[in-house]
Each structure stands twice: as structure tokens, then as C-alpha cells.
Motif scaffolding. Structure first.
Motif, PDB file in Angstrom:
ATOM      1  N   ASN A 172      23.790 154.151  52.512  1.00  0.00           N
ATOM      2  CA  ASN A 172      23.912 152.973  53.373  1.00  0.00           C
ATOM      3  C   ASN A 172      23.494 151.695  52.647  1.00  0.00           C
ATOM      4  O   ASN A 172      23.843 150.606  53.070  1.00  0.00           O
ATOM      5  N   THR A 181      28.910 156.319  56.267  1.00  0.00           N
ATOM      6  CA  THR A 181      27.916 155.868  57.259  1.00  0.00           C
ATOM      7  C   THR A 181      28.565 155.575  58.616  1.00  0.00           C
ATOM      8  O   THR A 181      27.926 154.997  59.492  1.00  0.00           O
ATOM      9  N   MET A 223      25.651 150.237  60.663  1.00  0.00           N
ATOM     10  CA  MET A 223      24.472 150.719  61.389  1.00  0.00           C
ATOM     11  C   MET A 223      23.994 149.678  62.409  1.00  0.00           C
ATOM     12  O   MET A 223      23.581 150.017  63.522  1.00  0.00           O
TER      13      MET A 223
END
Ligand code: MLT
Length: 334
Positions: A92, A105, A177
Motif C-alpha cells: 500500500n 489493495t 484505503m
């Protein structure tokens, strides 16, 4: 602005090639983001042992744990400029420099260790290696498999998305994320990995997500109480070498790097299976409490997949590309 200008990369490569053609034995520096006892450390130990053996003891390595050589994202910059030899970091933290690795991710894309092995060591993995050389001037030569990133916090058990309300959760500076937490209804706090322990300790943030083994290696159990056993991201952590450094090595050393990386990758998968349950049990014995997400994590998965995936189709090569990846994992297409 993070992408490396090809001119400075070429100049550095030339300078390093000139310097290293004169060099005899080398001690290569490996930056490691996590602390001792984690999957990154284990990958580095195995790589170092294999690399040393495969160069008949001529070359060795020195690992610098706990971000001593800089935050994980900063080590990509340093390696791409030839200022650092190797780094082991979470995928990430590579994505901002080479967006196509974001496929690893995407929430709920990787649903098992087998998926992680297939995606990293198969055709997709080879494309990601090539793209990362092109985009960021670093070559992925090995992979650590670290398990699912579970959510930890210091305040309360979290079972449903509603329970997230009011929690300040640290995430890496990674758009996918960040968007995942937004889909879950909160605005997370992007924070460098090297600042995360202190951020949790001082209460700047209440929680974060990382695998059980990483929580233990980083001693987060000292400052976190509750774990939610979510499975949205299976953490994959590459060993990268500066492409400039790699290209400056003779063929036999390049081969030793690649072969040692493969051996370390295979070891990492076995080590995860051996260690994960043991470390999870140690964390609970030490006082951490594990909560299972409500309804088999259905709500978490639906919100993340429906809201986050479409935003990244283009960046990740298009919907067809993602469908071919899903097919290779034996899953339904989108
Ligand atoms: C992060 O959360 O920034 C990284 O995934 C942590 C790690 O490298 O273990």
C-alpha cells in the motif's frame, strides 16, 4: 509529483554503475519499515542468508529495522534515485508511486494466502514488477505475505460500521484505503507508518489496521485493546531493489538477487502459516479482545466493493482487466 524524473534516474544509474564497477565485495543496505519479529524482518533474514550463500559469501546485507532509514514511502524515493539499495515495505506504500499495484489493495480482492501467491507470483505479478520498474525505478524481487489487516483501536469493541462512528482511524497515505473508510462512513487520518505508534500512544488517532503479526512486531498491543477481525485487505509486502543498483551489478549478482528473492518469498508463505495463529493467541493472552464483524462482514464488504471499486477501474487497467484477474482467482466477474 512523487514520480521520478527519468533524467535524474538515468544520471544516478550511470553514477552508480561507474562506482560499482570498481567495487569488490558489497554490503547492501535494506530498509525495513516494521520491527523485529514481523514478516518483513523474516523475509529480509531469509533473503540475506540466501543472497550471501549464492554469492559464495562475497556480498552481504545489513537490515535497518523500524524505519531507521526513513518512512516506507520515503524509501521508494531513495531507492529510485540509487541512494538506497533495498527496502521491504507494504504494497500500500508502493501504490502512490506505481498506481497499477493498487490492484493488490482493492478491498476484498485478495481473499486468501492462495490468492496472494497467485497474484504476486503469476502473470499479474510479473506485470506489476515491470510497471513498478517503469513508474518508480524500483524492482520487486520478493514478496512477504503478512495476513489480513485487522482493525485495532483503544476505545471500544467494533462489530458493525455504526460502531466506527467517533473513532479516529489512521490509514497510510493510500487513496484506495482512504476511500474504503469513507465508504464505511468515517474520514480516516492519513499518517506515515513511522509515526503511527506515537500517534496511537498520544491519542492523536484511536486505531489503525494491520495484520496480527505486524501488530505484535510493532508492539501496538501496548497501546491498543480491541481488534476487529476484518478481512478487507490481505497485506502483501514486497522486497524492492533500486533498479539503478540492480542494473549496475554483474549478471551473476543479479541472478543471485532474483533467486534469493524467490527463495525468501516461498519461505514467507510457509512462515505466515506457522506463525499467525500463535501470534494471534499471544495478543489475546496479553489482554487484547477480538470481535468478529457483524453478519459475516457483509455490510463492510458490500459498501467497500460497491463504492470503491468503480472509482478505480480506469487506474487499474479497466474493468475487463479486473475481470480477467477475478477469473484467474476462480471468482465471479463484476
Ligand atoms: C502501513 O500501514 O503503512 C503499512 O502497511 C505498515 C507496514 O509496512 O507493515
Amino acid at each position: 509529483q512523487r514520480f521520478i524524473k527519468s533524467m535524474s534516474f538515468a544520471l544516478c544509474a550511470g553514477a552508480i554503475a561507474a562506482a560499482s564497477s570498481m567495487a569488490q565485495a558489497n554490503t547492501f543496505r535494506i530498509a525495513v519499515g516494521d520491527g523485529a519479529g514481523g514478516t518483513q524482518h523474516e523475509l529480509g533474514l531469509k533473503f540475506s542468508e540466501e543472497f550471501n550463500a549464492r554469492t559464495d559469501g562475497k556480498h552481504d546485507t545489513k537490515m535497518f529495522l523500524n524505519g531507521q532509514l526513513g518512512d516506507e514511502q520515503a524509501t521508494i524515493n531513495d531507492a529510485s534515485m540509487g541512494l538506497l539499495d533495498f527496502s521491504i515495505l507494504a504494497i500500500n506504500n508502493v501504490t502512490p508511486f506505481s498506481p497499477s499495484v493498487g490492484v493488490l489493495t482493492l478491498p476484498y480482492m485478495v481473499q486468501s494466502l492462495d490468492d496472494a501467491v497467485e497474484l504476486t507470483q503469476g502473470e499479474v505479478g510479473q506485470q506489476l514488477v515491470d510497471n513498478t520498474i517503469r513508474d518508480a525505478g524500483v524492482r520487486i524481487v520478493g514478496w512477504a505475505y503478512s495476513g489480513f489487516r485487522v482493525l485495532t483501536n483503544s476505545k471500544k469493541p467494533v462489530q458493525s460500521l455504526a460502531d466506527l462512528e467517533g473513532l479516529k482511524v489512521r490509514v497510510p497515505s493510500n487513496e484506495i484505503m482512504i476511500d474504503t473508510y469513507r465508504a464505511w462512513g468515517i474520514n480516516p487520518t492519513p499518517m506515515a507508518w513511522s509515526e503511527t505508534f506515537t500517534g496511537l500512544q498520544l491519542g492523536v488517532v484511536d486505531g489503525q489496521d494491520n495484520p496480527y503479526i505486524t501488530v505484535s512486531a510493532m508492539k501496538f498491543d501496548e497501546v491498543q485493546k480491541y481488534i476487529t477481525n476484518i478481512r478487507y485487505l490481505f497485506s502483501i509486502e514486497p522486497l524492492i531493489v533500486s533498479e539503478a543498483v540492480f542494473q549496475s551489478q554483474p549478471d551473476d549478482v543479479q541472478k543471485a538477487i532474483l533467486d534469493a528473492g524467490q527463495a525468501a518469498t516461498e519461505h514467507s508463505a510457509e512462515w505466515l502459516v506457522e506463525q499467525e495463529d500463535k501470534i494471534k493467541a499471544e495478543l489475546t493472552a496479553g489482554g487484547m479482545e477480538i470481535t468478529e464483524p457483524a453478519n459475516g462482514e457483509k455490510e463492510w464488504m458490500e459498501k467497500a466493493v460497491n463504492q470503491v471499486w468503480p472509482k478505480y477501474y480506469e487506474q487499474l487497467g479497466g474493468k475487463d482487466k479486473l475481470n480477467s484477474i477475478l477469473q484467474s482467482l476462480g471468482r465471479d466477474t463484476i
